[in-house]
Scaffold this active site. Structure first.
Site, PDB file in Angstrom:
ATOM      1  N   HIS A  72       0.874  -1.178   0.000  1.00  0.00           N
ATOM      2  CA  HIS A  72       0.000   0.000   0.000  1.00  0.00           C
ATOM      3  C   HIS A  72       0.906   1.222   0.000  1.00  0.00           C
ATOM      4  CE1 HIS A  72      -3.613   2.368   1.399  1.00  0.00           C
ATOM      5  NE2 HIS A  72      -2.649   3.149   1.845  1.00  0.00           N
TER       6      HIS A  72
ATOM      7  N   CYS B 117      -2.457  14.664   1.207  1.00  0.00           N
ATOM      8  CA  CYS B 117      -1.522  14.450   2.304  1.00  0.00           C
ATOM      9  C   CYS B 117      -1.872  15.490   3.358  1.00  0.00           C
ATOM     10  CB  CYS B 117      -0.092  14.627   1.816  1.00  0.00           C
ATOM     11  SG  CYS B 117       1.122  14.545   3.135  1.00  0.00           S
TER      12      CYS B 117
END
Lengths: 298, 298
Positions: free
Chosen positions: B204, B237
């Site tokens: 991931h 993010c």
């Protein structure tokens, strides 16, 4: 041999900015790149100022950066450019043409055969003390013709190796559309041809399609050790507003340095130069490292 | 075995959008992702709606997407989540905790030892017909503590392999700060531990530091075949405005498909879904493929 970064922002990047930059700013950036530890810098092109006015001050720059602690190269499209580079005392010339006939005609108005004749002339004009690199543009993909056949690239490599067995050969992903598996495959095949002649190898990549770092590492995995990148990813992509151009030096240096393969480049110092480059008016940049918190990258 | 993409935009991506999306829109996107050929989709989390209100409609979604032509999984943080997932007929549950003690306490308010006890309970609650994946968050880097020791990751892998030898184990680069060399090294070491038990493996990754595609291909090179990515790179993010989050599915699919390793995903159809995801209000996306001319990518 550790990875060797060849910083191309002063050539591939500066020429992408429409209004010519002040000569003093170019010189200061080249010096700062060398001070950050870039072992090689392609600092400009010896081309007709009518064709690329951004490079009209190339001789002045060459004289001003002679003492920087980096191996300096300059692009030349023909023997006249090579002669001018020699007159300016350049220690390495980069002769470039495209494997794709369509792109080569658009870029330098020659057939590949004519460009190979040009390479013979350039080589004949160079003293043995001057290094020669030959860049094969569109070694993977052509913006006009799509995928460039692998055989066309290998034919060009064989011709270059025969003419200039001591040259470093760069396979250039001009559009950024190469994929890592093909990068590894084409370099493996090319290096098998070049192995007999002793040619060196370099990969010039773009990050337009998000493959920049992956393509460089694919080249690394088969033995390529020289990588062209541009600080801040300066260069953009002329046919895709917002898309990135040259692979950002800082993104690739991060991969190598963090992975224990020291490039010799100080990432904090490089990022400071990348910030300066990104602030140039008219420049299009693309970088991942530059926009994350600085305390986590260097 | 060809590369298997596990699309996580409906889980990792949707939860990053502050205002919950309309349930019908979520369902339509999950269906469109499956129709584009995504073989696996992590479609949401069975979590407390107080903790993550974006997932309050998870049971309704589970009921509505049962017939899509993809393997569907849902994240569960504890045995209660697993029980709710089972009640909703989910065929695969993803149990997640972080290798970093600091991150694990921040994320699920438990020590790693407590999370391993939780895994035992989740496993005991699952019938054999339900697949189990265990995701190890911060398997490379922790936003609080920096580099996570390799030994801590291998200890966690050994513990998970002992508790759930049939589980697929995901090493998660939560911050995107992993580098390709370390990704290859950690998977090689982890797979040596897991080899005895028969665990499967997944990576991931995030593209925050520009390593997304390169990290995935590094995992591929040592035998990992399952990759979590998010269409349009949805996720962002949280600590770096403008930075990308999850590696964009389209960027990695491009690498594999162009490289002759067919993911089974139709890139043109995927890009259409990515455009729809990128248009969601409040979403932060990051993709290279989406912003280049469409006729050159699919």
């Amino acid at each position: 041999m550790r990875p060797v970064i060849c910083e191309v922002a002063p050539r591939d990047g500066f020429q992408s900015i429409a209004d010519p930059l002040p000569t003093a700013e170019k010189i200061a950036i080249i010096r700062a790149l060398a001070d950050a530890g870039c072992p090689r810098i392609e600092f400009g092109s010896f081309v007709s100022p009518k064709a690329i006015p951004q490079m009209a001050d190339i001789a002045e720059i060459a004289a001003a950066v002679k003492d920087v602690p980096a191996r300096l190269s300059a692009l030349v499209p023909n023997v006249r450019g090579a002669e001018n580079a020699l007159a300016a005392g350049v220690e390495e010339v980069v002769y470039v043409f495209s494997v794709s006939e369509t792109h080569n005609r658009n870029n330098v108005r020659q057939s590949v055969a004519q460009s190979l004749e040009g390479l013979e002339k350039v080589k004949a004009a160079l003293p043995a003390s001057v290094l020669l690199r030959v860049d094969l543009g569109t070694s993977f993909d052509c913006p006009f013709d799509g995928t460039v056949p692998r055989t066309a690239v290998l034919d060009a490599v064989a011709s270059v190796a025969a003419i200039a067995p001591e040259a470093e050969i760069g396979l250039c992903d001009t559009t950024g559309r190469a994929n890592p598996f093909e990068v590894a495959a084409r370099f493996s095949a090319a290096m098998a041809i070049g192995a007999a002649s002793g040619n060196g190898w370099a990969f010039h990549g773009h990050d337009t399609y998000g493959q920049g770092v992956a393509n460089a590492l694919a080249a690394w995995s088969v033995g390529v050790r020289v990588f062209d990148t541009a600080a801040a990813g300066l260069g953009g992509c002329p046919f895709a507003p917002g898309a990135t151009g040259n692979t950002a030096t800082e993104d690739l240096v991060f991969a190598f340095n963090e992975g224990g393969l020291d490039t010799g480049i100080d990432l904090a110092a490089l990022l400071a130069v990348a910030d300066r480059i990104a602030a140039l008016p008219g420049g299009v940049t693309g970088s991942h490292l530059r926009i994350v918190p600085r305390d986590r990258v260097a």
